[in-house]
Design a protein around this motif. Structure first.
Motif, PDB file in Angstrom:
ATOM      1  N   ARG A 159       0.838  -1.192   0.000  1.00 54.69           N
ATOM      2  CA  ARG A 159       0.000   0.000   0.000  1.00 54.69           C
ATOM      3  C   ARG A 159       0.874   1.244   0.000  1.00 54.69           C
ATOM      4  O   ARG A 159       2.058   1.201   0.340  1.00 54.69           O
ATOM      5  CB  ARG A 159      -0.935  -0.001   1.211  1.00 54.69           C
ATOM      6  N   SER A 160       0.300   2.343  -0.365  1.00 56.09           N
ATOM      7  CA  SER A 160       1.045   3.594  -0.430  1.00 56.09           C
ATOM      8  C   SER A 160       1.271   4.149   0.973  1.00 56.09           C
ATOM      9  O   SER A 160       0.601   3.774   1.933  1.00 56.09           O
ATOM     10  CB  SER A 160       0.284   4.610  -1.280  1.00 56.09           C
ATOM     11  N   ILE A 161       2.229   5.054   1.056  1.00 59.13           N
ATOM     12  CA  ILE A 161       2.545   5.689   2.336  1.00 59.13           C
ATOM     13  C   ILE A 161       1.461   6.706   2.659  1.00 59.13           C
ATOM     14  O   ILE A 161       1.205   7.636   1.884  1.00 59.13           O
ATOM     15  CB  ILE A 161       3.925   6.365   2.273  1.00 59.13           C
ATOM     16  N   PHE A 177       4.896   4.450   8.617  1.00 58.35           N
ATOM     17  CA  PHE A 177       5.421   3.173   8.146  1.00 58.35           C
ATOM     18  C   PHE A 177       4.311   2.377   7.445  1.00 58.35           C
ATOM     19  O   PHE A 177       3.128   2.515   7.761  1.00 58.35           O
ATOM     20  CB  PHE A 177       5.970   2.360   9.317  1.00 58.35           C
ATOM     21  N   ILE A 178       4.735   1.520   6.521  1.00 64.29           N
ATOM     22  CA  ILE A 178       3.823   0.576   5.893  1.00 64.29           C
ATOM     23  C   ILE A 178       4.335  -0.834   6.178  1.00 64.29           C
ATOM     24  O   ILE A 178       5.272  -1.016   6.973  1.00 64.29           O
ATOM     25  CB  ILE A 178       3.692   0.831   4.382  1.00 64.29           C
ATOM     26  N   GLU A 179       3.746  -1.837   5.516  1.00 66.46           N
ATOM     27  CA  GLU A 179       4.104  -3.222   5.812  1.00 66.46           C
ATOM     28  C   GLU A 179       5.398  -3.663   5.136  1.00 66.46           C
ATOM     29  O   GLU A 179       5.961  -4.691   5.507  1.00 66.46           O
ATOM     30  CB  GLU A 179       2.962  -4.153   5.375  1.00 66.46           C
ATOM     31  N   ASN A 180       5.903  -2.931   4.149  1.00 66.56           N
ATOM     32  CA  ASN A 180       7.098  -3.337   3.421  1.00 66.56           C
ATOM     33  C   ASN A 180       8.354  -2.907   4.170  1.00 66.56           C
ATOM     34  O   ASN A 180       8.522  -1.729   4.497  1.00 66.56           O
ATOM     35  CB  ASN A 180       7.075  -2.729   2.013  1.00 66.56           C
ATOM     36  N   LEU A 181       9.251  -3.855   4.430  1.00 64.70           N
ATOM     37  CA  LEU A 181      10.434  -3.578   5.237  1.00 64.70           C
ATOM     38  C   LEU A 181      11.364  -2.590   4.561  1.00 64.70           C
ATOM     39  O   LEU A 181      11.860  -1.646   5.196  1.00 64.70           O
ATOM     40  CB  LEU A 181      11.169  -4.890   5.531  1.00 64.70           C
ATOM     41  N   MET A 182      11.644  -2.791   3.270  1.00 67.27           N
ATOM     42  CA  MET A 182      12.586  -1.926   2.571  1.00 67.27           C
ATOM     43  C   MET A 182      12.075  -0.486   2.494  1.00 67.27           C
ATOM     44  O   MET A 182      12.850   0.466   2.591  1.00 67.27           O
ATOM     45  CB  MET A 182      12.845  -2.474   1.175  1.00 67.27           C
ATOM     46  N   THR A 183      10.766  -0.329   2.326  1.00 71.09           N
ATOM     47  CA  THR A 183      10.193   1.023   2.313  1.00 71.09           C
ATOM     48  C   THR A 183      10.363   1.693   3.668  1.00 71.09           C
ATOM     49  O   THR A 183      10.703   2.885   3.748  1.00 71.09           O
ATOM     50  CB  THR A 183       8.706   0.965   1.932  1.00 71.09           C
TER      51      THR A 183
END
Length: 566
Positions: A159-161, A177-183
């Protein structure tokens, strides 16, 4: 590309020696089994691992038109990069006249001269190949080579920030924060553009193999804190890590305390601020909530907005939050104790009004308050779990209609409804949801004790809670620091917030390597060098645009009133 610690043949230590870490049918095979020169051995090994998975692709092709090779990948987890890698291998024959000898020369030519991918590398371990495939990478094995090519082609929908849902502020960044670690790591590196920021990635979970990132600033954080965090993480044995809350329950010091010893946040700016203080941030892939360790109690009624506003306003608001916190914990118990045991403490006029409102209520005060508290908790839980469109309507119906009907029916008194409403509002004023949840839980035993012993029971309950807080620690840091043990420098940021230029040192309780965070000499120079550049009354002000002497504007300031003709 995510570089895991065991990509360099180092793995986190576990009690079972690292066994049982591959989530497939061949997990009992030896970890050090290497890739052979025959691609058929590789294909049979991977088929044994993933043969029952319809989303796993094994495709044979030829390099330079004559050398057999195989490419393996999971299409749902790739971004199309496997097509570019495959194109690089299959178009070599159009550009090269003769194929070199198989072996090291072929590997060097492919890796350094032919392949387009910027993050291509090789690996010799079959288990590492399985790990990379499950992570979304594409693997290519060429006949005659005892190494396989690995390309990071991972692409998982995210999902988007957006603005944080649980930590909203008026003045401050609007991204969470979102669910993606690298993001999430990129959001931290965006604010901390320093090579001293360290990110150590581990994998936990026997089947989920969840990536866990431990972030800290080298040169500020105490190395012993980082080692302790890594040690506690390495001792976790569980089938899967679904959320950061799983880790919190494993690595906290006191598992039976209602108070959280690790703070959670979904704000990158708050995470960066804690990194600069010398704390460690733990981010879990798949969770939008990061963990902050260690944590003290005063952090739970502070917000990131407190440091963006002026200290006088923030100190007043922070004091109001703390009073609301204490209010939500003890107010119902005080009401029960005074009404049941010490009504003489109430002023006469108010006592008459309370007695009139309670006339006809068939329950004792303690039962009445407990029933209202339980009803409010049920209503709050129902409001959270229901869809947003229905939840708002239910809260209005529950508060207005049900409350008014209960008073009209004589089940509860009007003053009890007011007390419970004020208590609920006070609990909402606590910024940290997990800390507010602990206070909501402790409210019930204090009410029961106050119904049994009156004000003595209230004091006994508060003393027991205070003693429990004094006994808690978070990674060795006393929970009530810097109040107990006392530290003057730390007290500048507790109940009241001192100006930023007064908080010159980092929290002493964290034992950081670098203690200074505000330069004293530069601030003093800033204060003494300030000039009223545009002040019209400053003598010899030659920067003004007026027509008066020394750059001052004329006395009438352009006023056309009066007669200036003659």
């Amino acid at each position: 590309m995510i570089r895991f610690p065991w990509s360099k043949r180092t793995r986190p230590k576990t009690r079972n020696g690292g066994k049982g870490q591959v989530p497939n049918s061949v997990k009992e095979r030896t970890e050090d089994e290497l890739i052979t020169r025959n691609i058929e051995d590789t294909i049979s090994y991977l088929r044994e691992c993933f043969d029952y998975s319809d989303d796993f692709i094994i495709r044979r092709f030829h390099v330079m038109g004559e050398v057999p090779a195989v490419v393996c990948y999971f299409p749902p987890m790739t971004d199309g990069g496997h097509q570019e890698a495959l194109k690089s291998f299959m178009t070599i024959g159009n550009r090269m006249g003769d194929a070199p000898d198989l072996g090291k020369a072929l590997k060097n030519m492919l890796l350094n001269d032919i392949l387009f991918s910027s993050d291509g590398r090789t690996d010799t371990s079959l288990q590492m190949i399985v790990e990379e495939l499950l992570n979304g990478s594409t693997v290519v094995h060429v006949e005659g080579m005892d190494e396989a090519f690995v390309f990071c082609t991972r692409n998982v929908e995210k999902r988007s920030i957006t603005q944080p849902e649980t930590e909203q502020v008026i003045r401050g960044p609007r991204e969470g924060f979102i669910e993606n670690l690298m993001t999430n790591i990129s959001l931290i590196r965006y604010r901390l553009q320093t090579p001293d920021l360290r990110v150590k990635i581990n994998k936990l979970g026997k089947y989920t193999r969840t990536c866990i990132a431990v972030c800290y600033i080298h040169g500020i954080v105490n190395p012993a804190l980082v080692e302790e965090v890594q040690r506690r993480l390495s001792l976790i044995e569980i089938d899967g890590i679904i959320d950061s809350g799983y880790l919190e329950q494993f690595i906290e010091d006191n598992h039976f305390s209602p108070f959280p010893q690790i703070q959670i946040t979904e704000r990158p700016d708050k995470a960066v601020a804690n990194l600069l203080e010398g704390r460690v941030i733990i981010i879990v892939d798949g969770s939008p909530l990061a963990l902050i360790a260690p944590t003290v109690f005063s952090q739970f009624y502070q917000t990131s907005e407190d440091y963006a506003e002026r200290f006088l306003l923030v100190s007043f608001i922070r004091l109001a939050r703390l009073l609301a916190l204490l209010f939500s914990l003890a107010f119902p118990a005080l009401y029960v104790a005074v009404i049941s045991f010490n009504p003489e403490l109430i002023p006469t006029e108010f006592a008459v009004a309370v007695a009139g409102g309670r006339s006809g209520v068939p329950f004792p005060t303690v039962v009445e308050v407990l029933v209202m508290e339980i009803s409010m908790e049920v209503l709050r839980e129902a409001t959270i779990r229901l869809p947003q469109q229905v939840g708002g309507a239910l809260s209005i119906v529950g508060v207005l209609v049900v409350g008014q009907a209960a008073v009209a029916a004589g089940f509860v008194s009007p003053i009890t409804v007011v007390v419970i409403a004020l208590t609920t509002i006070g609990s909402f004023a606590t910024p940290a949801y997990n800390a507010a949840l602990a206070l909501r839980l402790l409210r019930f035993p204090i009410i029961i004790i106050s119904g049994m012993f009156g004000l003595y029971g209230v004091m006994i309950g508060l003393i027991l809670i205070n003693n429990h807080l004094l006994s808690l620690k978070s990674f060795g840091v006393p929970y009530l620091s810097p109040i107990v043990p006392g530290n003057f420098e730390g007290m500048k940021d507790t109940v009241f917030r001192a100006p930023l230029w007064w908080m010159k040192r980092r929290p002493t309780m964290l034992h950081t390597l670098n203690h200074t965070r505000v330069g004293t000499e530069s601030f003093n120079e800033l204060e003494h060098s300030k000039q009223n550049t545009l002040d019209p009354l400053t003598p010899a002000n030659k920067r003004g645009g007026g027509e008066g002497k020394d750059g001052q504007s004329s006395s009438n300031n352009g006023d056309s009133g009066g007669d200036h003709s003659g």
